[in-house]
Design an enzyme around this catalytic site. Structure first.
Site, PDB file in Angstrom:
ATOM      1  N   HIS A  39      12.634  -2.790   2.566  1.00 52.56           N
ATOM      2  CA  HIS A  39      12.052  -1.498   2.917  1.00 52.56           C
ATOM      3  C   HIS A  39      12.979  -0.398   2.442  1.00 52.56           C
ATOM      4  O   HIS A  39      14.210  -0.534   2.516  1.00 52.56           O
ATOM      5  CB  HIS A  39      11.825  -1.383   4.429  1.00 52.56           C
ATOM      6  CG  HIS A  39      10.878  -2.417   4.924  1.00 52.56           C
ATOM      7  ND1 HIS A  39       9.530  -2.333   4.697  1.00 52.56           N
ATOM      8  CD2 HIS A  39      11.096  -3.585   5.558  1.00 52.56           C
ATOM      9  CE1 HIS A  39       8.956  -3.412   5.194  1.00 52.56           C
ATOM     10  NE2 HIS A  39       9.877  -4.193   5.714  1.00 52.56           N
TER      11      HIS A  39
ATOM     12  N   GLU B  65      12.439  -9.653   2.001  1.00 49.59           N
ATOM     13  CA  GLU B  65      11.665  -8.499   2.476  1.00 49.59           C
ATOM     14  C   GLU B  65      12.503  -7.240   2.304  1.00 49.59           C
ATOM     15  O   GLU B  65      13.676  -7.234   2.704  1.00 49.59           O
ATOM     16  CB  GLU B  65      11.315  -8.713   3.955  1.00 49.59           C
ATOM     17  CG  GLU B  65      10.607  -7.524   4.596  1.00 49.59           C
ATOM     18  CD  GLU B  65      10.380  -7.723   6.100  1.00 49.59           C
ATOM     19  OE1 GLU B  65      10.594  -8.856   6.609  1.00 49.59           O
ATOM     20  OE2 GLU B  65       9.990  -6.745   6.749  1.00 49.59           O
TER      21      GLU B  65
ATOM     22  N   ASN C 283       7.985  -5.664  -0.701  1.00 55.86           N
ATOM     23  CA  ASN C 283       7.833  -4.539   0.226  1.00 55.86           C
ATOM     24  C   ASN C 283       6.341  -4.437   0.500  1.00 55.86           C
ATOM     25  O   ASN C 283       5.587  -3.889  -0.312  1.00 55.86           O
ATOM     26  CB  ASN C 283       8.373  -3.244  -0.380  1.00 55.86           C
ATOM     27  CG  ASN C 283       8.307  -2.088   0.631  1.00 55.86           C
ATOM     28  OD1 ASN C 283       7.666  -2.187   1.668  1.00 55.86           O
ATOM     29  ND2 ASN C 283       8.967  -0.988   0.293  1.00 55.86           N
TER      30      ASN C 283
ATOM     31  N   ARG D 290       5.182  12.070  -3.286  1.00 60.37           N
ATOM     32  CA  ARG D 290       4.986  12.656  -1.958  1.00 60.37           C
ATOM     33  C   ARG D 290       6.137  12.209  -1.051  1.00 60.37           C
ATOM     34  O   ARG D 290       6.801  11.224  -1.313  1.00 60.37           O
ATOM     35  CB  ARG D 290       3.658  12.157  -1.341  1.00 60.37           C
ATOM     36  CG  ARG D 290       2.403  12.406  -2.169  1.00 60.37           C
ATOM     37  CD  ARG D 290       1.813  13.776  -1.909  1.00 60.37           C
ATOM     38  NE  ARG D 290       1.650  14.030  -0.486  1.00 60.37           N
ATOM     39  CZ  ARG D 290       0.607  13.624   0.251  1.00 60.37           C
ATOM     40  NH1 ARG D 290      -0.365  12.934  -0.299  1.00 60.37           N
ATOM     41  NH2 ARG D 290       0.539  13.900   1.533  1.00 60.37           N
TER      42      ARG D 290
ATOM     43  N   PRO E 143       0.787  -1.226   0.000  1.00 61.95           N
ATOM     44  CA  PRO E 143       0.000   0.000   0.000  1.00 61.95           C
ATOM     45  C   PRO E 143       0.826   1.287   0.000  1.00 61.95           C
ATOM     46  O   PRO E 143       1.833   1.391   0.702  1.00 61.95           O
ATOM     47  CB  PRO E 143      -0.831  -0.099   1.291  1.00 61.95           C
ATOM     48  CG  PRO E 143      -0.169  -1.140   2.109  1.00 61.95           C
ATOM     49  CD  PRO E 143       0.499  -2.083   1.157  1.00 61.95           C
ATOM     50  N   ASN E 144       0.341   2.195  -0.814  1.00 60.68           N
ATOM     51  CA  ASN E 144       0.857   3.566  -0.940  1.00 60.68           C
ATOM     52  C   ASN E 144       2.177   3.665  -1.693  1.00 60.68           C
ATOM     53  O   ASN E 144       2.640   4.769  -1.975  1.00 60.68           O
ATOM     54  CB  ASN E 144       0.979   4.249   0.444  1.00 60.68           C
ATOM     55  CG  ASN E 144      -0.372   4.372   1.109  1.00 60.68           C
ATOM     56  OD1 ASN E 144      -1.312   4.882   0.491  1.00 60.68           O
ATOM     57  ND2 ASN E 144      -0.507   3.876   2.320  1.00 60.68           N
TER      58      ASN E 144
ATOM     59  N   ARG F 112      12.537   4.506  12.945  1.00 53.92           N
ATOM     60  CA  ARG F 112      11.248   5.205  12.912  1.00 53.92           C
ATOM     61  C   ARG F 112      10.387   4.776  14.121  1.00 53.92           C
ATOM     62  O   ARG F 112      10.894   4.227  15.084  1.00 53.92           O
ATOM     63  CB  ARG F 112      10.579   4.937  11.562  1.00 53.92           C
ATOM     64  CG  ARG F 112      11.465   5.399  10.380  1.00 53.92           C
ATOM     65  CD  ARG F 112      10.820   5.160   9.043  1.00 53.92           C
ATOM     66  NE  ARG F 112       9.645   6.002   8.858  1.00 53.92           N
ATOM     67  CZ  ARG F 112       8.781   5.868   7.840  1.00 53.92           C
ATOM     68  NH1 ARG F 112       8.985   4.919   6.932  1.00 53.92           N
ATOM     69  NH2 ARG F 112       7.750   6.662   7.728  1.00 53.92           N
TER      70      ARG F 112
ATOM     71  N   ALA G  39       2.989  -0.796   4.935  1.00 57.81           N
ATOM     72  CA  ALA G  39       2.507  -0.821   6.324  1.00 57.81           C
ATOM     73  C   ALA G  39       1.925  -2.176   6.719  1.00 57.81           C
ATOM     74  O   ALA G  39       1.877  -2.506   7.915  1.00 57.81           O
ATOM     75  CB  ALA G  39       1.474   0.287   6.523  1.00 57.81           C
TER      76      ALA G  39
ATOM     77  N   TYR H 181      11.174   8.893   1.196  1.00 56.36           N
ATOM     78  CA  TYR H 181      11.118   7.832   0.185  1.00 56.36           C
ATOM     79  C   TYR H 181      11.797   8.185  -1.140  1.00 56.36           C
ATOM     80  O   TYR H 181      11.772   7.402  -2.075  1.00 56.36           O
ATOM     81  CB  TYR H 181       9.652   7.449  -0.076  1.00 56.36           C
ATOM     82  CG  TYR H 181       8.961   6.931   1.176  1.00 56.36           C
ATOM     83  CD1 TYR H 181       9.375   5.752   1.774  1.00 56.36           C
ATOM     84  CD2 TYR H 181       7.911   7.632   1.760  1.00 56.36           C
ATOM     85  CE1 TYR H 181       8.765   5.270   2.921  1.00 56.36           C
ATOM     86  CE2 TYR H 181       7.279   7.157   2.910  1.00 56.36           C
ATOM     87  CZ  TYR H 181       7.717   5.983   3.482  1.00 56.36           C
ATOM     88  OH  TYR H 181       7.119   5.503   4.616  1.00 56.36           O
TER      89      TYR H 181
HETATM   90  O1  CA2 Z   1      10.280   1.978   4.101  1.00 52.79           O
HETATM   91  C1  CA2 Z   1       9.483   1.262   3.491  1.00 52.79           C
HETATM   92  O2  CA2 Z   1       9.711   0.767   2.395  1.00 52.79           O
HETATM   93  C2  CA2 Z   1       8.094   1.022   4.090  1.00 52.79           C
HETATM   94  O3  CA2 Z   1       7.699  -0.308   3.766  1.00 52.79           O
HETATM   95  C3  CA2 Z   1       7.178   2.031   3.453  1.00 52.79           C
HETATM   96  C4  CA2 Z   1       5.767   2.018   4.032  1.00 52.79           C
HETATM   97  C5  CA2 Z   1       5.818   2.098   5.554  1.00 52.79           C
HETATM   98  O4  CA2 Z   1       4.509   1.980   6.084  1.00 52.79           O
HETATM   99  C6  CA2 Z   1       6.706   1.033   6.156  1.00 52.79           C
HETATM  100  O5  CA2 Z   1       6.736   1.214   7.553  1.00 52.79           O
HETATM  101  C7  CA2 Z   1       8.106   1.139   5.617  1.00 52.79           C
HETATM  102  C8  CA2 Z   1       4.939   3.190   3.515  1.00 52.79           C
HETATM  103  C9  CA2 Z   1       4.945   3.353   2.046  1.00 52.79           C
HETATM  104  C10 CA2 Z   1       4.344   4.674   1.739  1.00 52.79           C
HETATM  105  O6  CA2 Z   1       4.975   5.146   0.577  1.00 52.79           O
HETATM  106  C11 CA2 Z   1       4.783   6.448   0.256  1.00 52.79           C
HETATM  107  C12 CA2 Z   1       5.575   6.937  -0.746  1.00 52.79           C
HETATM  108  C13 CA2 Z   1       5.456   8.240  -1.122  1.00 52.79           C
HETATM  109  C14 CA2 Z   1       4.522   9.061  -0.506  1.00 52.79           C
HETATM  110  C15 CA2 Z   1       3.734   8.547   0.500  1.00 52.79           C
HETATM  111  C16 CA2 Z   1       3.855   7.235   0.884  1.00 52.79           C
END
Ligand code: CA2
Length: 139
Positions: A97, A95, A71, A17, A9-10, A104, A74, A22
């Site tokens: 990230h 896995e 990946n 963003r 997700p996301n 964090r 969340a 990221y």
């Molecule tokens: O660090 C990572 O790759 C995560 O898997 C990213 C997840 C986060 O919930 C994990 O704790 C760590 C969130 C991905 C959200 O990605 C976005 C990218 C750009 C803008 C907003 C969100």
């Protein structure tokens, strides 16, 4: 060699963003550079914001790919179902990230996937995916 990359997700928002966490590159652009650098690898890329769809994709790739780079976003920290799927398939899963989840919030320190993964790569930005790929390609 067929490698399936699964993003949760996301992660479709990458490059749009929160660049301070990221980065500023979209995943599609990054994947293009991997395809050029690793021409012998056949890549499949899948992204979903839906937990059950990620489980379904793991079941599919888990029996027709040589390696999976996951990946789960969340869902990493919440999904027993995705952890069970990783445990239940034949193909090894790495896995990944983008961020260092251990630097964090404490909710991000827990993973339902790590115990069933071949390994974990985190905190190297998008390069985490290439490092995971090398664990399959470089023998
Ligand atoms: O660090 C990572 O790759 C995560 O898997 C990213 C997840 C986060 O919930 C994990 O704790 C760590 C969130 C991905 C959200 O990605 C976005 C990218 C750009 C803008 C907003 C969100």
């Amino acid at each position: 060699m067929k490698i399936t990359i699964i993003n949760g997700p996301n992660l479709n928002l990458l490059g749009k963003r929160e660049p301070e966490i990221y980065g500023s590159e979209s995943f599609e652009d990054y994947l293009g550079t991997l395809k050029v650098k690793y021409p012998s690898v056949s890549f499949e890329y899948y992204q979903s914001n839906v937990e059950g769809e990620l489980v379904n994709k793991l079941h599919e790739a888990g029996f027709d790919s040589d390696g999976i780079i996951l990946n789960a976003g969340a869902y990493t920290h919440t999904s027993v179902a995705i952890g069970d799927a990783v445990k239940g398939i034949n193909t090894a899963v790495v896995e990944v990230h983008i961020s260092n989840t251990f630097s964090r919030e404490s909710i991000r320190h827990q993973s339902y996937i790590s115990a069933h993964a071949k390994g974990v790569v985190l905190g190297f930005g998008l390069q985490s995916y290439e490092l995971a790929l090398q664990s399959f390609v470089l023998k």
